[in-house]
Write a protein that holds these residues in place. Structure first.
Motif, PDB file in Angstrom:
ATOM      1  N   LEU A  32       2.822 -13.251 -33.627  1.00 54.82           N
ATOM      2  CA  LEU A  32       3.665 -12.137 -33.632  1.00 54.82           C
ATOM      3  C   LEU A  32       4.081 -11.744 -34.758  1.00 54.82           C
ATOM      4  N   LEU A  33       4.762 -12.723 -35.743  1.00 54.85           N
ATOM      5  CA  LEU A  33       5.555 -12.663 -36.726  1.00 54.85           C
ATOM      6  C   LEU A  33       4.393 -12.803 -38.063  1.00 54.85           C
ATOM      7  N   GLY A  34       3.525 -13.519 -38.118  1.00 53.29           N
ATOM      8  CA  GLY A  34       2.721 -13.977 -39.333  1.00 53.29           C
ATOM      9  C   GLY A  34       3.404 -14.671 -40.118  1.00 53.29           C
ATOM     10  N   GLY A  35       3.146 -14.453 -41.380  1.00 55.14           N
ATOM     11  CA  GLY A  35       3.979 -15.270 -42.458  1.00 55.14           C
ATOM     12  C   GLY A  35       3.018 -16.283 -43.083  1.00 55.14           C
ATOM     13  N   ALA A  36       2.833 -16.540 -44.279  1.00 54.19           N
ATOM     14  CA  ALA A  36       2.003 -17.328 -44.893  1.00 54.19           C
ATOM     15  C   ALA A  36       2.708 -18.741 -45.014  1.00 54.19           C
ATOM     16  N   VAL A  53      16.408  -7.773 -24.832  1.00 50.07           N
ATOM     17  CA  VAL A  53      16.074  -9.119 -24.183  1.00 50.07           C
ATOM     18  C   VAL A  53      14.672  -9.121 -23.256  1.00 50.07           C
ATOM     19  N   VAL A  54      13.985 -10.148 -23.494  1.00 51.01           N
ATOM     20  CA  VAL A  54      12.525 -10.341 -23.043  1.00 51.01           C
ATOM     21  C   VAL A  54      12.385 -11.473 -22.073  1.00 51.01           C
ATOM     22  N   ALA A  55      12.437 -11.269 -20.763  1.00 50.70           N
ATOM     23  CA  ALA A  55      12.065 -12.492 -20.063  1.00 50.70           C
ATOM     24  C   ALA A  55      10.631 -13.156 -20.145  1.00 50.70           C
ATOM     25  N   VAL A  56      10.510 -14.429 -20.521  1.00 48.41           N
ATOM     26  CA  VAL A  56       9.245 -15.077 -20.463  1.00 48.41           C
ATOM     27  C   VAL A  56       9.118 -16.140 -19.631  1.00 48.41           C
ATOM     28  N   LEU A  58       5.946  -7.989 -28.036  1.00 56.92           N
ATOM     29  CA  LEU A  58       6.184  -9.235 -27.281  1.00 56.92           C
ATOM     30  C   LEU A  58       5.837  -8.702 -25.920  1.00 56.92           C
ATOM     31  N   ARG A  59       6.484  -7.675 -25.387  1.00 56.98           N
ATOM     32  CA  ARG A  59       6.321  -7.107 -24.169  1.00 56.98           C
ATOM     33  C   ARG A  59       4.662  -6.912 -23.755  1.00 56.98           C
ATOM     34  N   ALA A  60       4.039  -6.112 -24.909  1.00 57.72           N
ATOM     35  CA  ALA A  60       2.662  -5.866 -24.949  1.00 57.72           C
ATOM     36  C   ALA A  60       1.713  -7.021 -24.851  1.00 57.72           C
ATOM     37  N   ARG A  61       2.038  -8.208 -25.308  1.00 58.17           N
ATOM     38  CA  ARG A  61       1.564  -9.505 -25.171  1.00 58.17           C
ATOM     39  C   ARG A  61       1.544 -10.076 -23.763  1.00 58.17           C
ATOM     40  N   ASP A 104       2.600  -6.944 -17.502  1.00 59.08           N
ATOM     41  CA  ASP A 104       3.712  -6.321 -16.536  1.00 59.08           C
ATOM     42  C   ASP A 104       4.434  -7.392 -15.675  1.00 59.08           C
ATOM     43  N   TRP A 105       3.835  -8.381 -15.551  1.00 59.34           N
ATOM     44  CA  TRP A 105       4.404  -9.220 -14.490  1.00 59.34           C
ATOM     45  C   TRP A 105       4.370 -10.896 -15.329  1.00 59.34           C
ATOM     46  N   PRO A 106       5.353 -11.053 -16.258  1.00 61.33           N
ATOM     47  CA  PRO A 106       5.475 -12.076 -17.163  1.00 61.33           C
ATOM     48  C   PRO A 106       6.132 -13.162 -16.390  1.00 61.33           C
ATOM     49  N   ILE A 107       6.868 -13.089 -15.438  1.00 55.99           N
ATOM     50  CA  ILE A 107       7.431 -14.422 -14.599  1.00 55.99           C
ATOM     51  C   ILE A 107       7.333 -14.290 -13.223  1.00 55.99           C
ATOM     52  N   SER A 108       7.603 -15.098 -12.268  1.00 60.79           N
ATOM     53  CA  SER A 108       7.423 -14.981 -10.992  1.00 60.79           C
ATOM     54  C   SER A 108       8.504 -14.567 -10.202  1.00 60.79           C
TER      55      SER A 108
END
Length: 335
Positions: A97-101, A81-84, A222-225, A228-232
């Motif tokens: 992230l996923l790509g795809g044609a 689970v990743v918080a955004v 996703l975390r790399a994108r 370190d501080w994705p939310i307030s």
């Protein structure tokens, strides 16, 4: 003053209240914003303390939030689970992230997905074989704006079959808190990504908090994108408190179901046919929805019209204190 519907950007999505106020300066205030599918009675807990705003958010607090969200979603591994900063932010990152044609988007659906996948997308119906064969399939469940539902079992089978063939399935569950039996967030299917929104059900969209759930490789990318501080600090505090409040979550679901039924009764008395929705919004059919939108703006009530369907209008739910005003405004424009 009568303003053109196009002057306030109403076709894009809801929430453009200041534009509506400028376009209809003579409308009675305060405005009642029913243009979005957001709980009008938000979770009442506290925001972040003042000292939390004077320092960077602690990574341990972020991990605690993701664990609390995982418990609420039924996800066994909180590392998935990743918080955004809102489900909207996550969906915009997915193409990179996923790509795809090729990407298929099950119509109708939230326009943000269409914009995000514009370079690769095919807007398809549920039974369109081209959609099922695409590299990426995007489903909103329950759907926005018509409330279409796909059972958990059917969606799980579809996602598993696609994953076995090397294809991704994205399930946007922004409204699933009012229909939790539909959720597939807990399923560990390799190429399944699930999106969750905090602001809609908890009534706090300004917090800008959402989540993406997926396999370890996906969440690592996703975390790399995000950094370190994705939310307030506020998003951290509100999410930690709200996801732990099981009693409020249960009572909110019950109240939203009751309020949606009350709204349906008012709409029926006004001669409006309910085409669908969920317990956070209703989609109605009316001969000239754009005219009804403008008339309601004249009453200080903002709703959501559609550029491609001049006979459809979406309405969110009013709060307890605003219900009589909603009913009276609808009576005034439909009498």
């Amino acid at each position: 003053m009568t303003a053109s519907i196009s002057t306030i950007g109403a076709f894009r999505h809801g929430g453009r209240l200041r534009e509506a106020m400028a376009a209809y300066p003579d409308a009675p205030g305060p405005w009642l914003d029913l243009s979005t599918g957001i709980n009008p009675e938000p979770w009442p807990g506290p925001r972040a303390p003042a000292d939390a705003l004077t320092r960077l958010p602690d990574p341990r607090d972020l991990a605690d939030l993701e664990a609390a969200a995982a418990r609420a979603f039924g996800v066994a591994d909180p590392g998935r689970v990743v918080a955004v900063s809102g489900a909207e932010a996550a969906l915009r990152l997915l193409p990179g992230l996923l790509g795809g044609a090729s990407a298929a988007l099950l119509a109708p659906l939230y326009g943000g997905h269409v914009e995000a996948w514009a370079k690769a997308s095919l807007v398809a119906e549920l039974d369109d074989p081209r959609g099922r064969a695409a590299d990426v399939l995007v489903v909103v469940n329950p759907n926005n704006p018509d409330g279409r539902r796909i059972s958990r079992e059917a969606l799980a089978d579809l996602a598993a079959e696609r994953s076995d063939r090397g294809r991704w399935t994205i399930v946007d569950e922004s409204f699933v808190e009012v229909a939790p039996e539909l959720s597939v967030a807990d399923l560990e299917i390799d190429r399944l990504v699930t999106l969750r929104s905090f602001g809609k059900f908890y009534g706090l969209p300004g917090a800008r908090l959402g989540f993406a759930i997926g396999n370890n490789g996906f969440v690592g990318d996703l975390r790399a994108r995000l950094g370190d501080w994705p939310i307030s600090a506020d998003a951290l505090a509100l999410g930690l408190g709200a996801y732990a409040d099981v009693a409020w979550r249960t009572s909110a679901r019950d109240w939203l179901a009751d309020q949606a039924a009350r709204v349906d009764a008012v709409l029926a008395r006004a001669g409006l046919k309910v085409l669908g929705g969920c317990d956070l919004f209703r989609l109605v059919e009316v001969a000239d929805a754009h005219d009804l939108f403008a008339r309601l703006c004249g009453q200080g009530v903002l709703t959501r019209p559609f550029a491609d369907h001049s006979n459809r209008l979406r309405l969110g739910l009013p709060s307890r204190k605003d219900f009589n005003r909603f009913e009276q405004a609808l009576q005034a424009v439909r009498s």
